[in-house]
Design a protein around this motif. Structure first.
Motif, PDB file in Angstrom:
ATOM      1  N   ARG A  24      18.252 -16.357  18.620  1.00 13.90           N
ATOM      2  CA  ARG A  24      18.957 -17.630  18.521  1.00 13.90           C
ATOM      3  C   ARG A  24      18.080 -18.647  17.772  1.00 13.90           C
ATOM      4  O   ARG A  24      16.858 -18.602  17.837  1.00 13.90           O
TER       5      ARG A  24
ATOM      6  N   LYS B  41      12.951 -18.423  29.771  1.00 12.47           N
ATOM      7  CA  LYS B  41      14.202 -17.673  29.603  1.00 12.47           C
ATOM      8  C   LYS B  41      13.993 -16.288  28.987  1.00 12.47           C
ATOM      9  O   LYS B  41      14.930 -15.485  28.951  1.00 12.47           O
TER      10      LYS B  41
ATOM     11  N   SER C 237      31.349 -21.353  22.794  1.00 11.88           N
ATOM     12  CA  SER C 237      30.397 -20.281  22.445  1.00 11.88           C
ATOM     13  C   SER C 237      29.613 -19.891  23.693  1.00 11.88           C
ATOM     14  O   SER C 237      29.270 -20.737  24.514  1.00 11.88           O
ATOM     15  N   ASP C 238      29.332 -18.610  23.845  1.00 10.13           N
ATOM     16  CA  ASP C 238      28.573 -18.132  25.002  1.00 10.13           C
ATOM     17  C   ASP C 238      27.121 -17.967  24.572  1.00 10.13           C
ATOM     18  O   ASP C 238      26.693 -16.894  24.137  1.00 10.13           O
TER      19      ASP C 238
ATOM     20  N   PHE D 146      24.189 -17.788  26.002  1.00  6.48           N
ATOM     21  CA  PHE D 146      23.235 -16.907  26.676  1.00  6.48           C
ATOM     22  C   PHE D 146      23.630 -15.421  26.656  1.00  6.48           C
ATOM     23  O   PHE D 146      22.913 -14.581  27.187  1.00  6.48           O
ATOM     24  N   SER D 147      24.752 -15.083  26.042  1.00  5.71           N
ATOM     25  CA  SER D 147      25.172 -13.673  26.026  1.00  5.71           C
ATOM     26  C   SER D 147      24.524 -12.924  24.865  1.00  5.71           C
ATOM     27  O   SER D 147      24.177 -13.511  23.839  1.00  5.71           O
ATOM     28  N   GLY D 148      24.389 -11.630  25.030  1.00  4.05           N
ATOM     29  CA  GLY D 148      23.852 -10.789  23.968  1.00  4.05           C
ATOM     30  C   GLY D 148      22.339 -10.862  23.846  1.00  4.05           C
ATOM     31  O   GLY D 148      21.673 -11.579  24.598  1.00  4.05           O
ATOM     32  N   TYR D 149      21.828 -10.120  22.900  1.00  7.99           N
ATOM     33  CA  TYR D 149      20.371 -10.012  22.738  1.00  7.99           C
ATOM     34  C   TYR D 149      19.899 -10.443  21.359  1.00  7.99           C
ATOM     35  O   TYR D 149      18.738 -10.248  21.009  1.00  7.99           O
ATOM     36  N   THR D 150      20.789 -11.023  20.555  1.00  8.69           N
ATOM     37  CA  THR D 150      20.398 -11.435  19.214  1.00  8.69           C
ATOM     38  C   THR D 150      19.524 -12.686  19.278  1.00  8.69           C
ATOM     39  O   THR D 150      19.609 -13.476  20.201  1.00  8.69           O
TER      40      THR D 150
ATOM     41  N   ASP E 256      22.229 -22.251  16.178  1.00  2.62           N
ATOM     42  CA  ASP E 256      23.231 -21.838  17.172  1.00  2.62           C
ATOM     43  C   ASP E 256      23.461 -22.925  18.213  1.00  2.62           C
ATOM     44  O   ASP E 256      24.539 -23.002  18.805  1.00  2.62           O
TER      45      ASP E 256
END
Length: 210
Positions: free
Chosen positions: A112, A129, A103-104, A106-110, A152
């Protein structure tokens, strides 16, 4: 004069600290044969109190114990109204952010969700962060949370990483290294400075040869 009182975290840190005291020359026979006793004499000048990690800090902060041995993880989570005087070098592990393998994180803006036994440590880490994070406090096996879809990722203590791998998780980032620390009550360090400094010096000397 009454003995210096030192609070120890039950379990592995207790055993490692007792071994350290024995190398200095203290008679720890009473601790080895403690039964259900929680306050035990160690020689004539020291008294050991066995407690849970967070309680070690409470006893030292309130001055009912002069010193304590506790993991840096507990210090980071539970407070700093005392002096941290020595890294004892044992009980080594690390705080890590771990997520399901592949799973990535740190990607996206949703937003966590993080499950952890250490919400203060996790919150301090993610403040830098600038991420939208929701925290869920878990008391037991925190690795379960991502498997059940509750979170997550997790922030937890990692030693070998075997438990993470067996549950399909991997370390995404290492937050900091951890080891056992000697802490001292602020008033005790003033009132019993010579005794405490002598004990600290002895511990420092013998730990160099571990």
């Amino acid at each position: 004069m009454k003995p210096l009182r030192i609070a120890l975290t039950k379990g592995r840190l207790e055993k490692d600290t007792v071994a350290l005291l024995e190398r200095i020359g203290y008679d720890c026979g009473a601790v080895h044969n403690k039964g259900r006793k929680l306050i035990l004499p160690v020689g004539n000048s020291l008294e050991v109190v066995l407690a849970k990690a967070a309680d070690v800090i409470t006893y030292v902060e309130h001055g009912v114990c002069d010193l304590g041995v506790v993991g840096k993880d507990t210090i980071m989570e539970n407070g700093t109204s005392f002096y941290e005087v020595l890294d004892l070098g044992f009980g080594r592990c690390k705080f890590a952010l771990a997520a399901p393998k592949g799973s990535d994180f740190f990607s996206g803006y949703t937003s966590r969700t993080i499950a952890t036994k250490y919400p203060n440590v996790a919150r301090n880490y993610f403040e830098s962060k600038a991420m939208d994070i929701r925290f869920i406090k878990i008391e037991g096996s925190v690795e379960l949370a991502p498997l059940l879809g509750l979170s997550d990722a997790i922030v937890d203590i990692v030693e070998t990483g075997t438990t993470l791998k067996e549950n399909g998780l991997e370390v995404v980032d290492t937050i900091c290294d951890i080891s056992a620390r000697l802490i001292v009550n602020t008033a005790s360090l003033k009132l019993r400075k010579a005794e405490i400094e002598e004990l600290v010096a002895q511990m420092e000397q013998v730990k160099e040869y571990q």
